[in-house]
Design a protein around this motif. Sequence first.
Motif, PDB file in Angstrom:
ATOM      1  N   ASP A 208       0.847  -1.198   0.000  1.00 47.19           N
ATOM      2  CA  ASP A 208       0.000   0.000   0.000  1.00 47.19           C
ATOM      3  C   ASP A 208       0.883   1.249   0.000  1.00 47.19           C
ATOM      4  O   ASP A 208       1.687   1.444   0.914  1.00 47.19           O
ATOM      5  CB  ASP A 208      -0.893  -0.012   1.245  1.00 47.19           C
ATOM      6  CG  ASP A 208      -1.716   1.259   1.374  1.00 47.19           C
ATOM      7  OD1 ASP A 208      -1.998   1.893   0.344  1.00 47.19           O
ATOM      8  OD2 ASP A 208      -2.071   1.626   2.510  1.00 47.19           O
ATOM      9  N   PRO A 209       0.788   2.098  -1.025  1.00 51.02           N
ATOM     10  CA  PRO A 209       1.709   3.241  -1.138  1.00 51.02           C
ATOM     11  C   PRO A 209       1.565   4.282  -0.038  1.00 51.02           C
ATOM     12  O   PRO A 209       2.451   5.121   0.126  1.00 51.02           O
ATOM     13  CB  PRO A 209       1.353   3.836  -2.509  1.00 51.02           C
ATOM     14  CG  PRO A 209      -0.036   3.376  -2.788  1.00 51.02           C
ATOM     15  CD  PRO A 209      -0.155   2.035  -2.152  1.00 51.02           C
ATOM     16  N   VAL A 210       0.476   4.238   0.709  1.00 51.77           N
ATOM     17  CA  VAL A 210       0.273   5.227   1.772  1.00 51.77           C
ATOM     18  C   VAL A 210       0.851   4.753   3.098  1.00 51.77           C
ATOM     19  O   VAL A 210       1.576   5.483   3.774  1.00 51.77           O
ATOM     20  CB  VAL A 210      -1.225   5.555   1.941  1.00 51.77           C
ATOM     21  CG1 VAL A 210      -1.439   6.515   3.115  1.00 51.77           C
ATOM     22  CG2 VAL A 210      -1.783   6.153   0.660  1.00 51.77           C
ATOM     23  N   SER A 211       0.540   3.517   3.476  1.00 56.65           N
ATOM     24  CA  SER A 211       0.914   3.035   4.806  1.00 56.65           C
ATOM     25  C   SER A 211       2.242   2.290   4.839  1.00 56.65           C
ATOM     26  O   SER A 211       2.737   1.962   5.920  1.00 56.65           O
ATOM     27  CB  SER A 211      -0.191   2.123   5.360  1.00 56.65           C
ATOM     28  OG  SER A 211      -0.450   1.048   4.475  1.00 56.65           O
ATOM     29  N   ALA A 212       2.841   2.009   3.688  1.00 58.20           N
ATOM     30  CA  ALA A 212       4.120   1.304   3.649  1.00 58.20           C
ATOM     31  C   ALA A 212       5.282   2.289   3.748  1.00 58.20           C
ATOM     32  O   ALA A 212       5.091   3.509   3.702  1.00 58.20           O
ATOM     33  CB  ALA A 212       4.236   0.491   2.362  1.00 58.20           C
ATOM     34  N   ALA A 213       6.480   1.757   3.893  1.00 59.55           N
ATOM     35  CA  ALA A 213       7.680   2.596   3.903  1.00 59.55           C
ATOM     36  C   ALA A 213       7.854   3.252   2.534  1.00 59.55           C
ATOM     37  O   ALA A 213       7.472   2.687   1.507  1.00 59.55           O
ATOM     38  CB  ALA A 213       8.901   1.751   4.255  1.00 59.55           C
ATOM     39  N   GLN A 214       8.460   4.434   2.518  1.00 56.64           N
ATOM     40  CA  GLN A 214       8.574   5.206   1.284  1.00 56.64           C
ATOM     41  C   GLN A 214       9.985   5.214   0.702  1.00 56.64           C
ATOM     42  O   GLN A 214      10.150   5.335  -0.507  1.00 56.64           O
ATOM     43  CB  GLN A 214       8.134   6.657   1.546  1.00 56.64           C
ATOM     44  CG  GLN A 214       6.742   6.784   2.133  1.00 56.64           C
ATOM     45  CD  GLN A 214       5.663   6.251   1.210  1.00 56.64           C
ATOM     46  OE1 GLN A 214       5.654   6.552   0.020  1.00 56.64           O
ATOM     47  NE2 GLN A 214       4.756   5.448   1.751  1.00 56.64           N
TER      48      GLN A 214
END
Length: 284
Positions: A208-214
Amino acid sequence: MIAISYIVGLAIEFAFAIYRGHEVNEGYLVTGLLIPMVMPVGLPLWMLALSVAFSVIIGKEAFGGTGMNILNPALLARAFAFFAYPTYMSGNMVWVSEATSIDGISGETILGKLAASKPIVYSISEMFNGSIPGSISETSTLWILVGALFLIITGVGSWRIMLGGVIGASFIGIVFNSWGANDLMRFPWHQHLIVGGFAFGIVFMATDPVSAAQTLKGKWVYGILVGSLSIVIRIFNPAYPEGVMLAILLMNVFAPTIDHLVVQANVNKRKNRWSLAKEGVKRK
């Protein structure tokens, strides 16, 4: 189930959009499809509706809406249903079609059998193809891999998180295979990757691009920890032999910390390089 998920979720999204005076974000169109996919097929619709409401209100809107949530909304809905209605989520409730010819049947999952020290009667090919009990989306690793390829090609899902999860789960699985204290520990490490919700979770939930590491390095760390914790929870918690949901939610919480540490490490490296460069100039 999909209709209930969309009706309840979008109604709440529209209500908050009107209250806050902003446009409705299309993000729930994905979440609304994922929530039914991680639920047992026999879950009563009113339980699904409550789970969706909890996920959207507490998991998203309480933090400011789409793009601001720290937890994966679809997994949060499953977590709510699991802890609120465990008998409907743990495989104890068996559902059989009432039609003349049986369309489907759900029973105890492979991980549930292992936790209860029951024999496994499924072959590796059946596990891989999806001819096993489980939630709607998690059984067929074959089609999950097709989805993973699509996410990677389109750039939506991070291959680093996926591969990191497989590496972490494989390593821990091999370690416990060598220990072999119980059936879950003796279960072959490569089969851990194709049963339960691990494959679906690491492909569609952990990325998930929001809750995962960036950060790039953070994604590796995040993925490895998700995979490792998934197997650890499976093995050491017989009452809950599926660990990927809790592993992902836990790492969602720590994802910002992982990114912070990665960024801070890069800053410190640059400071050290700058200090060394200044010292070199002074010596000259």
